[in-house]
Motif scaffolding. Sequence first.
Motif, PDB file in Angstrom:
ATOM      1  N   GLU A 160       3.892  -8.779  -7.900  1.00 17.44           N
ATOM      2  CA  GLU A 160       2.952  -8.668  -8.548  1.00 17.44           C
ATOM      3  C   GLU A 160       2.562  -6.973  -8.605  1.00 17.44           C
ATOM      4  O   GLU A 160       2.160  -6.543  -9.614  1.00 17.44           O
ATOM      5  N   HIS A 161       2.596  -6.697  -7.276  1.00 15.52           N
ATOM      6  CA  HIS A 161       1.965  -5.290  -7.210  1.00 15.52           C
ATOM      7  C   HIS A 161       2.999  -4.068  -7.608  1.00 15.52           C
ATOM      8  O   HIS A 161       2.709  -3.239  -7.980  1.00 15.52           O
ATOM      9  N   VAL A 162       4.358  -4.349  -7.244  1.00 20.38           N
ATOM     10  CA  VAL A 162       5.316  -3.696  -7.554  1.00 20.38           C
ATOM     11  C   VAL A 162       5.406  -3.491  -9.276  1.00 20.38           C
ATOM     12  O   VAL A 162       5.232  -2.384  -9.796  1.00 20.38           O
ATOM     13  N   LEU A 163       5.261  -4.606  -9.828  1.00 22.75           N
ATOM     14  CA  LEU A 163       5.373  -4.697 -11.424  1.00 22.75           C
ATOM     15  C   LEU A 163       4.154  -3.844 -12.086  1.00 22.75           C
ATOM     16  O   LEU A 163       4.426  -3.332 -12.897  1.00 22.75           O
ATOM     17  N   ARG A 164       2.999  -4.603 -11.476  1.00 27.46           N
ATOM     18  CA  ARG A 164       1.806  -3.727 -12.046  1.00 27.46           C
ATOM     19  C   ARG A 164       1.735  -2.347 -11.704  1.00 27.46           C
ATOM     20  O   ARG A 164       1.205  -1.585 -12.841  1.00 27.46           O
ATOM     21  N   ALA A 165       2.132  -1.712 -10.763  1.00 25.98           N
ATOM     22  CA  ALA A 165       2.084  -0.392 -10.377  1.00 25.98           C
ATOM     23  C   ALA A 165       3.170   0.440 -11.430  1.00 25.98           C
ATOM     24  O   ALA A 165       2.795   1.230 -11.989  1.00 25.98           O
ATOM     25  N   LEU A 166       4.209  -0.379 -11.897  1.00 32.76           N
ATOM     26  CA  LEU A 166       5.233   0.081 -12.742  1.00 32.76           C
ATOM     27  C   LEU A 166       4.788   0.503 -14.020  1.00 32.76           C
ATOM     28  O   LEU A 166       4.898   1.364 -14.868  1.00 32.76           O
ATOM     29  N   ARG A 167       4.058  -0.852 -14.438  1.00 34.41           N
ATOM     30  CA  ARG A 167       3.688  -0.964 -15.758  1.00 34.41           C
ATOM     31  C   ARG A 167       2.378  -0.016 -15.972  1.00 34.41           C
ATOM     32  O   ARG A 167       2.248   0.213 -17.040  1.00 34.41           O
TER      33      ARG A 167
END
Length: 222
Positions: free
Chosen positions: A90-97
């Motif tokens: 969730e951290h990776v995806l939130r950062a990219l989004r």
Amino acid sequence: MTAIRLLLVDDDPLVRAGLSLMMGGAEDIEIVGEAADGGEVEALVDRIRPDVVLMDIRMPSVDGLTATRRLRAREDAPQVVVLTTFHADEHVLRALRAGAAGFVLKDTPPARIVEAVRRVAAGDPVLSPTVTRQLMAHVAGTAADDRRARARARIAVLGEREREVTVAVGRGLSNAEIAAALFMSVATVKTHVSRVLAKLDLNNRVQIALLAYDAGLLEDED
């Protein structure tokens, strides 16, 4: 050569000191400011105009993901590399989004962190193998069918060449590698990437890659 202007954002003064020491050894990088919280970032960016922000995620008042999203919504926003001890999906995806151009773990070797700053400043995303695996797992996760349908509906506005470039970006290829693979000039690749960003209302190449994964374009390619 003009030095890359770097802003460090981390609530731990020891971490900031370590990053300053690490980056200080690179002749092409100049640390122009530091912040201890995401809430300080926008005012600092207005004042010092960094090229790249190295951003922690967890901070006491405004977290790094919120600060990244606010920055990337601005005109002439600096590039952001998220630097954290956390690597949950969730951290990776939130950062990219949120618009981050890279995601680097704090236990990454110093030379690779320095190189990540250089690459992002040059317009290349930093997609580590770990992040790529998490993106692929994300596609196969819960509600994957709905997410794929939404992503494919967005990608439908692209022309054939733009779609091919989108797939290549999703595979992590540089502009030069895309040009060689698709038999076009680097300038033409850059034009297609710019059009894809505009048509899909995206901030950077990392978000193109994420949408390509969501739409299943890389599976189609395979």
